[in-house]
Design a protein around this motif. Structure first.
Motif, PDB file in Angstrom:
ATOM      1  N   GLU A 167       0.835  -1.212   0.000  1.00  0.00           N
ATOM      2  CA  GLU A 167       0.000   0.000   0.000  1.00  0.00           C
ATOM      3  C   GLU A 167       0.860   1.248   0.000  1.00  0.00           C
ATOM      4  O   GLU A 167       0.586   2.210  -0.716  1.00  0.00           O
ATOM      5  CB  GLU A 167      -0.921   0.015   1.232  1.00  0.00           C
ATOM      6  CG  GLU A 167      -2.024  -1.041   1.212  1.00  0.00           C
ATOM      7  CD  GLU A 167      -1.520  -2.412   1.600  1.00  0.00           C
ATOM      8  OE1 GLU A 167      -0.438  -2.480   2.226  1.00  0.00           O
ATOM      9  OE2 GLU A 167      -2.179  -3.394   1.268  1.00  0.00           O
ATOM     10  N   LYS A 168       1.913   1.199   0.833  1.00  0.00           N
ATOM     11  CA  LYS A 168       2.781   2.381   0.913  1.00  0.00           C
ATOM     12  C   LYS A 168       3.460   2.614  -0.424  1.00  0.00           C
ATOM     13  O   LYS A 168       3.637   3.749  -0.871  1.00  0.00           O
ATOM     14  CB  LYS A 168       3.843   2.175   2.002  1.00  0.00           C
ATOM     15  CG  LYS A 168       3.266   2.222   3.390  1.00  0.00           C
ATOM     16  CD  LYS A 168       4.356   2.500   4.417  1.00  0.00           C
ATOM     17  CE  LYS A 168       3.746   2.524   5.803  1.00  0.00           C
ATOM     18  NZ  LYS A 168       4.612   1.964   6.810  1.00  0.00           N
ATOM     19  N   LEU A 169       3.840   1.516  -1.069  1.00  0.00           N
ATOM     20  CA  LEU A 169       4.500   1.624  -2.365  1.00  0.00           C
ATOM     21  C   LEU A 169       3.582   2.283  -3.381  1.00  0.00           C
ATOM     22  O   LEU A 169       3.993   3.185  -4.132  1.00  0.00           O
ATOM     23  CB  LEU A 169       4.883   0.210  -2.843  1.00  0.00           C
ATOM     24  CG  LEU A 169       5.927   0.139  -3.969  1.00  0.00           C
ATOM     25  CD1 LEU A 169       7.240   0.680  -3.465  1.00  0.00           C
ATOM     26  CD2 LEU A 169       6.072  -1.291  -4.428  1.00  0.00           C
ATOM     27  N   ILE A 170       2.327   1.843  -3.372  1.00  0.00           N
ATOM     28  CA  ILE A 170       1.368   2.394  -4.331  1.00  0.00           C
ATOM     29  C   ILE A 170       1.120   3.867  -4.048  1.00  0.00           C
ATOM     30  O   ILE A 170       1.127   4.687  -4.969  1.00  0.00           O
ATOM     31  CB  ILE A 170       0.035   1.612  -4.290  1.00  0.00           C
ATOM     32  CG1 ILE A 170       0.265   0.198  -4.871  1.00  0.00           C
ATOM     33  CG2 ILE A 170      -1.041   2.338  -5.082  1.00  0.00           C
ATOM     34  CD1 ILE A 170      -0.930  -0.695  -4.767  1.00  0.00           C
ATOM     35  N   SER A 171       0.913   4.187  -2.762  1.00  0.00           N
ATOM     36  CA  SER A 171       0.633   5.598  -2.449  1.00  0.00           C
ATOM     37  C   SER A 171       1.848   6.459  -2.767  1.00  0.00           C
ATOM     38  O   SER A 171       1.710   7.583  -3.248  1.00  0.00           O
ATOM     39  CB  SER A 171       0.223   5.748  -0.984  1.00  0.00           C
ATOM     40  OG  SER A 171       1.287   5.339  -0.161  1.00  0.00           O
ATOM     41  N   GLN A 172       3.056   5.897  -2.561  1.00  0.00           N
ATOM     42  CA  GLN A 172       4.291   6.603  -2.937  1.00  0.00           C
ATOM     43  C   GLN A 172       4.293   6.881  -4.431  1.00  0.00           C
ATOM     44  O   GLN A 172       4.579   7.981  -4.889  1.00  0.00           O
ATOM     45  CB  GLN A 172       5.493   5.715  -2.572  1.00  0.00           C
ATOM     46  CG  GLN A 172       6.837   6.306  -2.919  1.00  0.00           C
ATOM     47  CD  GLN A 172       7.379   7.091  -1.751  1.00  0.00           C
ATOM     48  OE1 GLN A 172       6.851   7.014  -0.654  1.00  0.00           O
ATOM     49  NE2 GLN A 172       8.413   7.881  -2.003  1.00  0.00           N
ATOM     50  N   PHE A 173       3.955   5.835  -5.191  1.00  0.00           N
ATOM     51  CA  PHE A 173       3.932   5.926  -6.651  1.00  0.00           C
ATOM     52  C   PHE A 173       2.928   6.987  -7.095  1.00  0.00           C
ATOM     53  O   PHE A 173       3.220   7.816  -7.954  1.00  0.00           O
ATOM     54  CB  PHE A 173       3.583   4.544  -7.219  1.00  0.00           C
ATOM     55  CG  PHE A 173       3.451   4.508  -8.700  1.00  0.00           C
ATOM     56  CD1 PHE A 173       2.199   4.403  -9.301  1.00  0.00           C
ATOM     57  CD2 PHE A 173       4.577   4.592  -9.520  1.00  0.00           C
ATOM     58  CE1 PHE A 173       2.085   4.368 -10.675  1.00  0.00           C
ATOM     59  CE2 PHE A 173       4.452   4.557 -10.906  1.00  0.00           C
ATOM     60  CZ  PHE A 173       3.203   4.446 -11.484  1.00  0.00           C
ATOM     61  N   MET A 174       1.750   6.930  -6.461  1.00  0.00           N
ATOM     62  CA  MET A 174       0.708   7.898  -6.822  1.00  0.00           C
ATOM     63  C   MET A 174       1.164   9.312  -6.516  1.00  0.00           C
ATOM     64  O   MET A 174       0.940  10.234  -7.300  1.00  0.00           O
ATOM     65  CB  MET A 174      -0.584   7.614  -6.025  1.00  0.00           C
ATOM     66  CG  MET A 174      -1.120   6.214  -6.178  1.00  0.00           C
ATOM     67  SD  MET A 174      -1.802   5.899  -7.786  1.00  0.00           S
ATOM     68  CE  MET A 174      -3.414   6.532  -7.575  1.00  0.00           C
ATOM     69  N   PHE A 175       1.784   9.445  -5.355  1.00  0.00           N
ATOM     70  CA  PHE A 175       2.264  10.763  -4.923  1.00  0.00           C
ATOM     71  C   PHE A 175       3.289  11.304  -5.916  1.00  0.00           C
ATOM     72  O   PHE A 175       3.226  12.453  -6.346  1.00  0.00           O
ATOM     73  CB  PHE A 175       2.850  10.654  -3.512  1.00  0.00           C
ATOM     74  CG  PHE A 175       3.311  11.960  -2.964  1.00  0.00           C
ATOM     75  CD1 PHE A 175       4.672  12.241  -2.860  1.00  0.00           C
ATOM     76  CD2 PHE A 175       2.394  12.941  -2.574  1.00  0.00           C
ATOM     77  CE1 PHE A 175       5.099  13.458  -2.358  1.00  0.00           C
ATOM     78  CE2 PHE A 175       2.826  14.159  -2.079  1.00  0.00           C
ATOM     79  CZ  PHE A 175       4.183  14.423  -1.975  1.00  0.00           C
ATOM     80  N   ASP A 176       4.239  10.382  -6.278  1.00  0.00           N
ATOM     81  CA  ASP A 176       5.261  10.802  -7.241  1.00  0.00           C
ATOM     82  C   ASP A 176       4.617  11.197  -8.558  1.00  0.00           C
ATOM     83  O   ASP A 176       4.948  12.215  -9.159  1.00  0.00           O
ATOM     84  CB  ASP A 176       6.260   9.652  -7.487  1.00  0.00           C
ATOM     85  CG  ASP A 176       7.189   9.475  -6.293  1.00  0.00           C
ATOM     86  OD1 ASP A 176       7.842   8.415  -6.186  1.00  0.00           O
ATOM     87  OD2 ASP A 176       7.248  10.397  -5.460  1.00  0.00           O
TER      88      ASP A 176
END
Lengths: 278, 267, 155
Positions: free
Chosen positions: C138-147
């Motif tokens: 989840e953190k990876l995805i939200s990181q990706f989305m944020f980026d």
């Protein structure tokens, strides 16, 4: 060696002594209602009666498989109900029993069936066991059938093998449960003769439960007649043949109707056709 | 519905419950007696070995053929499902775990209850009907020691061995389908399986399960035979009760044991 | 059925039965790689252990060198404390990094040890200083989305 109840008692004159015995499988319905019976040593005694009158129950009481609800059952001078497990087992080693239809062990050969009690209760070597078994089979005329299986035997042969097994340890008391049931006339004669001859040869006592009056009168010393849980007649063969008791007469003559009724209790015959109740 | 019918119905339920409870009590005392006769069964080792033959060896064909088929189906269905998630290489571990933990003990147990259990019940029931047990008793030979205990231990000894054989033939069947037929890599199949299955707890728990099932089925089989009504119908209904009761006991015990054994998995 | 025949068949049955159990133990399970080997204990603290389970392997360069012995939560710092059993034959430097990794996409979670250059080795009972927690999807995805979102904004 555990202490058992088998003491060396001086030989009583009676092998079996029953006094005032009552018993019922269901506490409310007694099958036996006060039986007094004496089986003297060395004699062959028949217990006769209609089906379901409690004859087999008597044998089970003598053998200790059932416990009388009141009264005494003395076998070889000992009260059966007071024996502990070891005492009971010791007593049973002195008793041989022939079950209805033989009850041979189907997974063993004829030889092994007769050898079974010897193997279980003695530590005799195989050669001696072989000789004993052969002697017993010879006595019943089936020495040649030693290797057959019970399934391969006719009814009469199976009964004789069971007889050989019952006397394998030369018991003091032999119990026979319907030994004549379902046999052809030749086998009937053979079994009857064997019961008498083995009894006399071994010096043992025999109790024969049966309804075959004809064969019994030929071989026994005494007869008891049981009906409705009580002994209603007794005597030696001559007394029985000449008896005027209606029950004995019906039995001996084979009358379909008499003290033992032909009709099962039912409503009056005419009612079956007039009323419509099922 | 009249009051007397309701009362009659309730009375029957009460009597039936009382009968069931006293039967359970009798069964419990019987179980204890059978266990206590174990030294006799060990002394008459020939009798016990004979029963291992009748219960175990004669069930071999059924067990191994069934294991093979179950394994092959597992291979087919398992690959089909796993492949959807790109995890086709995990076929080995999927099949291995399913068999060793569950299907081996349970299915082998069910087959054992039907084949060996019913045979034992029928045999003892028939011996009771033909008065062979009575005859033995009258000859001062305890039928519990000579007939019942050896059959019980024959079943208990056979069960774990049969369950292991079931699992092995199952794995082999899955191997045939997965590696030979479908084309899963041989090394991956075995490698993943070995990495994923531990001797402790997977294999040992499977063995413990099959041992427990063996005890349950064998006890039920000898009890029903011993308690059968001495008629043809009596023996037939006793045999049915062994198969049904034994099967249900296996499934219920399986649940209980699985909860205890694999509770920590996934934490 | 003669006694000797029965004995023979029972013997065959018991033999192949035990053989099956042994086969399951060795070929299907992994009894041979069971660590009866003597080992020493190390500790490591993580923010998040992800799907790490008890007895998960501890690997260095992909080779299994030990097993996870215990996992508990520090009630004060809310960090996960993982105890590892490492085989006696292997020593790791004091600046070893312990990371929580996944073998393959759906594979099992394990601890990977990356030894550093420190000449001093970790002794039994010591703590591994540098750790890298598990990657939570989840953190990876939200990181990706944020980026993605921030790069989109900056265009």
């Amino acid at each position: 060696m555990p202490q058992s109840n088998v003491q060396s008692v001086p030989e009583t004159p009676n092998a079996v002594d029953m006094a005032g015995v009552t018993f019922g499988y269901d506490r409310t319905r007694p099958v036996l209602k006060g039986i007094d019976m004496i089986i003297p040593r060395g004699k062959v005694v028949a217990i006769m009666g209609g089906s379901g009158c409690g004859k087999t129950t008597l044998l089970r009481l003598i053998g200790g498989q059932l416990r009388a609800q009141s009264g005494q059952v003395l076998v070889d001078g000992q009260e059966v109900s007071k024996l502990d497990r070891d005492g009971l087992f010791a007593l049973r080693r002195k008793i041989g029993m022939l079950f209805q239809f033989g009850a041979l062990f189907t997974d063993l050969s004829v030889f092994e069936n007769v050898a079974f009690p010897i193997r279980e209760h003695t530590t005799l070597p195989d050669t001696l066991i072989h000789d004993l078994v052969v002697m017993k089979l010879h006595a019943v005329g089936l020495r040649g059938a030693a290797s057959l299986r019970p399934a391969e035997l006719s009814g009469g042969m199976a009964r004789r093998v069971a007889l050989a097994r019952a006397v394998a340890l030369d018991p003091m008391l032999v119990l026979y449960d319907e030994p004549f049931a379902g046999l052809d006339p030749i086998s009937l004669g053979v079994v009857g003769q064997l019961i008498r001859k083995l009894n006399d040869a071994l010096g043992s006592t025999s109790v024969v439960v049966t309804h075959d009056i004809y064969e019994s009168l030929k071989i026994v010393d005494y007869l008891y007649f049981v009906s409705d849980g009580r002994i209603i007649a007794q005597g030696n063969p001559d007394e029985v043949r000449q008896s005027t008791d209606p029950f004995v007469r019906q039995f001996v003559d084979g009358e379909p109707d008499g003290p033992v009724p032909f009709h099962y209790p039912a409503r009056p015959y005419a009612e079956e056709f007039t009323s419509r109740v099922a | 519905m009249s009051l007397s019918t309701i009362a009659g119905g309730l009375r029957r339920i009460g009597a039936g419950t009382r009968q069931a409870i006293s039967r359970i009590g009798f069964a419990a005392r019987f179980f204890v007696a059978v266990i206590l006769h174990t030294p006799a069964a060990i002394r008459r080792i020939q009798l016990t070995l004979r029963e291992v033959y009748f219960a175990g060896v004669l069930s071999l064909v059924v067990i191994m053929v069934s294991g093979l088929f179950v394994g092959m189906v597992l291979g087919l269905q398992g690959f089909d499902t796993l492949n959807r998630y790109g995890a086709g290489d995990s076929l080995g571990i999927f099949v291995g775990l399913s068999l060793v933990r569950e299907l081996g003990p349970v299915v082998a147990g069910l087959l054992f209850a039907s084949r060996a259990g019913s045979a034992i019940t029928a045999e003892i029931g028939l011996m009771k009907t033909t008065e062979q047990l009575s005859a033995m008793e009258m000859m001062a030979v305890d039928p519990l020691a000579r007939i019942i205990a050896p059959r019980f231990w024959g079943g208990v000894i056979s069960m774990p061995l049969l369950a292991a054989l079931f699992s092995v033939t199952g794995v082999f069947g899955a191997y045939l389908v997965g590696v030979r037929l479908i084309g899963v890599d041989n090394g991956t199949f075995w490698g993943n399986m070995q990495a994923g299955i531990d001797f402790w707890p997977d294999v040992t728990n499977g063995i413990i399960k099959s041992f427990v099932f063996g005890i349950a089925v064998s006890l039920i089989a000898v009890f029903e035979g011993f308690d059968a009504k001495p008629t043809a119908e009596g023996v037939s209904s006793a045999t049915t009760r062994t198969v049904v009761g034994g099967s249900l006991a296996i499934l219920a015990l399986d649940f209980v044991l699985t909860v205890f054994m694999f509770r920590g998995v996934g934490e | 059925m003669k006694r000797s025949t029965i004995d023979l068949w029972v013997g065959i049955f018991v033999t192949i039965g035990f053989g099956a159990i042994v086969f399951l133990a060795l070929k299907v399970g992994n009894l041979t790689s069971l660590n009866a080997a003597p080992s020493y204990r190390l500790e490591a603290r993580f923010d998040n252990i992800g799907g790490l389970k008890l007895r998960a392997p501890v690997k260095a360069a992909g080779v299994v060198v030990g097993r996870v012995a215990a996992v508990r939560l520090d009630p004060k710092t809310y960090e996960a404390i993982v105890a590892l059993n490492v085989d006696n034959g292997y020593e790791f430097s004091k600046d070893t990094i312990a990371s929580i990794l996944t073998s393959g996409l759906l594979g099992e979670v394990y601890i990977g040890l990356n030894a550093g250059g420190d000449p001093q080795m970790l002794a039994s009972g010591e703590q591994i200083a540098k750790t890298q927690s598990a990657i939570v999807l989840e953190k990876l995805i939200s990181q990706f989305m944020f980026d993605k979102a921030s790069s989109g904004v900056s265009k």
